[in-house]
Motif scaffolding. Structure first.
Motif, PDB file in Angstrom:
ATOM      1  N   MET A 102       6.761  25.313  11.405  1.00  0.00           N
ATOM      2  CA  MET A 102       6.924  24.302  12.434  1.00  0.00           C
ATOM      3  C   MET A 102       5.960  23.145  12.152  1.00  0.00           C
ATOM      4  O   MET A 102       4.786  23.348  11.870  1.00  0.00           O
ATOM      5  N   LEU A 103       6.475  21.952  12.266  1.00  0.00           N
ATOM      6  CA  LEU A 103       5.658  20.777  12.028  1.00  0.00           C
ATOM      7  C   LEU A 103       4.746  20.488  13.208  1.00  0.00           C
ATOM      8  O   LEU A 103       5.129  20.674  14.362  1.00  0.00           O
ATOM      9  N   ASP A 104       3.575  20.040  12.893  1.00  0.00           N
ATOM     10  CA  ASP A 104       2.625  19.604  13.921  1.00  0.00           C
ATOM     11  C   ASP A 104       3.201  18.356  14.596  1.00  0.00           C
ATOM     12  O   ASP A 104       3.537  17.383  13.911  1.00  0.00           O
ATOM     13  N   PRO A 105       3.329  18.338  15.920  1.00  0.00           N
ATOM     14  CA  PRO A 105       3.907  17.173  16.598  1.00  0.00           C
ATOM     15  C   PRO A 105       3.055  15.908  16.436  1.00  0.00           C
ATOM     16  O   PRO A 105       3.546  14.801  16.636  1.00  0.00           O
ATOM     17  N   MET A 106       1.794  16.066  16.058  1.00  0.00           N
ATOM     18  CA  MET A 106       0.921  14.913  15.844  1.00  0.00           C
ATOM     19  C   MET A 106       1.000  14.387  14.410  1.00  0.00           C
ATOM     20  O   MET A 106       0.473  13.324  14.104  1.00  0.00           O
ATOM     21  N   ALA A 107       1.644  15.146  13.517  1.00  0.00           N
ATOM     22  CA  ALA A 107       1.740  14.756  12.114  1.00  0.00           C
ATOM     23  C   ALA A 107       2.635  13.536  11.957  1.00  0.00           C
ATOM     24  O   ALA A 107       3.613  13.356  12.690  1.00  0.00           O
ATOM     25  N   ARG A 108       2.257  12.681  10.990  1.00  0.00           N
ATOM     26  CA  ARG A 108       3.069  11.523  10.642  1.00  0.00           C
ATOM     27  C   ARG A 108       3.315  11.538   9.146  1.00  0.00           C
ATOM     28  O   ARG A 108       2.520  12.079   8.384  1.00  0.00           O
ATOM     29  N   THR A 109       4.389  10.932   8.720  1.00  0.00           N
ATOM     30  CA  THR A 109       4.647  10.808   7.289  1.00  0.00           C
ATOM     31  C   THR A 109       3.756   9.708   6.725  1.00  0.00           C
ATOM     32  O   THR A 109       3.244   8.856   7.475  1.00  0.00           O
ATOM     33  N   ILE A 110       3.616   9.684   5.411  1.00  0.00           N
ATOM     34  CA  ILE A 110       2.816   8.625   4.795  1.00  0.00           C
ATOM     35  C   ILE A 110       3.464   7.260   5.035  1.00  0.00           C
ATOM     36  O   ILE A 110       2.760   6.259   5.199  1.00  0.00           O
ATOM     37  N   ASP A 111       4.778   7.194   5.102  1.00  0.00           N
ATOM     38  CA  ASP A 111       5.436   5.919   5.398  1.00  0.00           C
ATOM     39  C   ASP A 111       5.063   5.421   6.790  1.00  0.00           C
ATOM     40  O   ASP A 111       4.871   4.223   6.999  1.00  0.00           O
ATOM     41  N   GLU A 112       4.952   6.333   7.755  1.00  0.00           N
ATOM     42  CA  GLU A 112       4.533   5.955   9.107  1.00  0.00           C
ATOM     43  C   GLU A 112       3.075   5.521   9.137  1.00  0.00           C
ATOM     44  O   GLU A 112       2.725   4.538   9.810  1.00  0.00           O
ATOM     45  N   VAL A 113       2.232   6.226   8.401  1.00  0.00           N
ATOM     46  CA  VAL A 113       0.819   5.861   8.331  1.00  0.00           C
ATOM     47  C   VAL A 113       0.664   4.481   7.694  1.00  0.00           C
ATOM     48  O   VAL A 113      -0.081   3.627   8.187  1.00  0.00           O
ATOM     49  N   LEU A 114       1.393   4.248   6.604  1.00  0.00           N
ATOM     50  CA  LEU A 114       1.338   2.953   5.921  1.00  0.00           C
ATOM     51  C   LEU A 114       1.826   1.826   6.832  1.00  0.00           C
ATOM     52  O   LEU A 114       1.192   0.770   6.924  1.00  0.00           O
ATOM     53  N   ALA A 115       2.927   2.054   7.521  1.00  0.00           N
ATOM     54  CA  ALA A 115       3.449   1.034   8.437  1.00  0.00           C
ATOM     55  C   ALA A 115       2.444   0.729   9.539  1.00  0.00           C
ATOM     56  O   ALA A 115       2.226  -0.439   9.897  1.00  0.00           O
ATOM     57  N   GLY A 116       1.796   1.763  10.075  1.00  0.00           N
ATOM     58  CA  GLY A 116       0.781   1.560  11.101  1.00  0.00           C
ATOM     59  C   GLY A 116      -0.406   0.770  10.579  1.00  0.00           C
ATOM     60  O   GLY A 116      -0.951  -0.093  11.282  1.00  0.00           O
ATOM     61  N   ALA A 117      -0.811   1.055   9.359  1.00  0.00           N
ATOM     62  CA  ALA A 117      -1.917   0.310   8.752  1.00  0.00           C
ATOM     63  C   ALA A 117      -1.548  -1.156   8.603  1.00  0.00           C
ATOM     64  O   ALA A 117      -2.321  -2.051   8.959  1.00  0.00           O
ATOM     65  N   ARG A 118      -0.363  -1.410   8.101  1.00  0.00           N
ATOM     66  CA  ARG A 118       0.054  -2.796   7.850  1.00  0.00           C
ATOM     67  C   ARG A 118       0.267  -3.590   9.127  1.00  0.00           C
ATOM     68  O   ARG A 118       0.118  -4.807   9.115  1.00  0.00           O
ATOM     69  N   GLU A 119       0.583  -2.929  10.231  1.00  0.00           N
ATOM     70  CA  GLU A 119       0.714  -3.629  11.515  1.00  0.00           C
ATOM     71  C   GLU A 119      -0.607  -4.267  11.925  1.00  0.00           C
ATOM     72  O   GLU A 119      -0.623  -5.243  12.674  1.00  0.00           O
ATOM     73  N   ARG A 120      -1.711  -3.724  11.435  1.00  0.00           N
ATOM     74  CA  ARG A 120      -3.039  -4.199  11.804  1.00  0.00           C
ATOM     75  C   ARG A 120      -3.532  -5.319  10.894  1.00  0.00           C
ATOM     76  O   ARG A 120      -4.573  -5.917  11.173  1.00  0.00           O
ATOM     77  N   LEU A 121      -2.828  -5.596   9.820  1.00  0.00           N
ATOM     78  CA  LEU A 121      -3.303  -6.534   8.810  1.00  0.00           C
ATOM     79  C   LEU A 121      -2.486  -7.816   8.791  1.00  0.00           C
ATOM     80  O   LEU A 121      -1.293  -7.793   9.061  1.00  0.00           O
ATOM     81  N   GLU A 122      -3.142  -8.891   8.430  1.00  0.00           N
ATOM     82  CA  GLU A 122      -2.452 -10.131   8.082  1.00  0.00           C
ATOM     83  C   GLU A 122      -2.518 -10.223   6.571  1.00  0.00           C
ATOM     84  O   GLU A 122      -3.428 -10.830   6.003  1.00  0.00           O
ATOM     85  N   ARG A 123      -1.561  -9.576   5.926  1.00  0.00           N
ATOM     86  CA  ARG A 123      -1.574  -9.440   4.467  1.00  0.00           C
ATOM     87  C   ARG A 123      -1.384 -10.788   3.782  1.00  0.00           C
ATOM     88  O   ARG A 123      -0.763 -11.691   4.327  1.00  0.00           O
ATOM     89  N   LEU A 124      -1.926 -10.890   2.583  1.00  0.00           N
ATOM     90  CA  LEU A 124      -1.889 -12.130   1.821  1.00  0.00           C
ATOM     91  C   LEU A 124      -1.037 -11.975   0.577  1.00  0.00           C
ATOM     92  O   LEU A 124      -1.068 -10.930  -0.075  1.00  0.00           O
ATOM     93  N   ASP A 125      -0.317 -13.043   0.221  1.00  0.00           N
ATOM     94  CA  ASP A 125       0.331 -13.021  -1.079  1.00  0.00           C
ATOM     95  C   ASP A 125      -0.743 -13.345  -2.122  1.00  0.00           C
ATOM     96  O   ASP A 125      -1.859 -13.768  -1.767  1.00  0.00           O
ATOM     97  N   PRO A 126      -0.465 -13.127  -3.402  1.00  0.00           N
ATOM     98  CA  PRO A 126      -1.501 -13.335  -4.407  1.00  0.00           C
ATOM     99  C   PRO A 126      -2.112 -14.744  -4.397  1.00  0.00           C
ATOM    100  O   PRO A 126      -3.334 -14.879  -4.531  1.00  0.00           O
TER     101      PRO A 126
END
Length: 135
Positions: free
Chosen positions: A1-25
């Motif tokens: 059974m999966l932990d209900p608090m677990a997230r996939t790496i894609d979800e973790v990455l998306a959450g991280a990027r929501e916090r950033l104002e990313r820059l192009d090169p």
């Protein structure tokens, strides 16, 4: 059974990027010329294979938080305070997003990363050193 608090790496990455104002090169390059600290977190083997960005501060990922926390006894001289603009660079722009979000957790809320990472930087024709011999 999966932990209900677990997230996939894609979800973790998306959450991280929501916090950033990313820059192009090009934006990252311009900001680094204007005083932002460009930090290359790629391992030595990747830097040797792909090349490097002249002037970038090399801080491998496993010690990044200790080097930039202004309260850490292991901080770098560049870690002058929470208002520091840190631009994180990895090979393709994935690990750098997670690393920049981790810096946010330390209060460095101006930290961000480069969309597409070093490979996009090089493809944009921005300054790099030559890559090592093909393996």
């Amino acid at each position: 059974m999966l932990d209900p608090m677990a997230r996939t790496i894609d979800e973790v990455l998306a959450g991280a990027r929501e916090r950033l104002e990313r820059l192009d090169p090009a934006q990252a390059h311009a900001e680094s010329l204007d005083g932002a600290v460009l930090v290359d977190i790629r391992p030595a083997a990747q830097r040797a294979d792909e090349g490097e960005v002249p002037g970038a501060l090399v801080v491998e990922r496993n010690v990044l938080e200790w080097r930039f926390d202004p309260t850490s006894s292991a901080r770098l001289p560049q870690a002058t305070g929470h208002g520091l603009r840190v631009i994180v660079l990895c090979s393709e722009g994935y690990t750098s997003s997670l690393a920049a979000a981790s810096l946010h957790d330390l209060g460095l809320t101006r930290a961000t990363d480069v969309v597409g990472g070093f490979r996009a930087w090089r493809a944009a024709g921005l300054p790099t050193t030559a890559a090592g011999p093909a393996g």
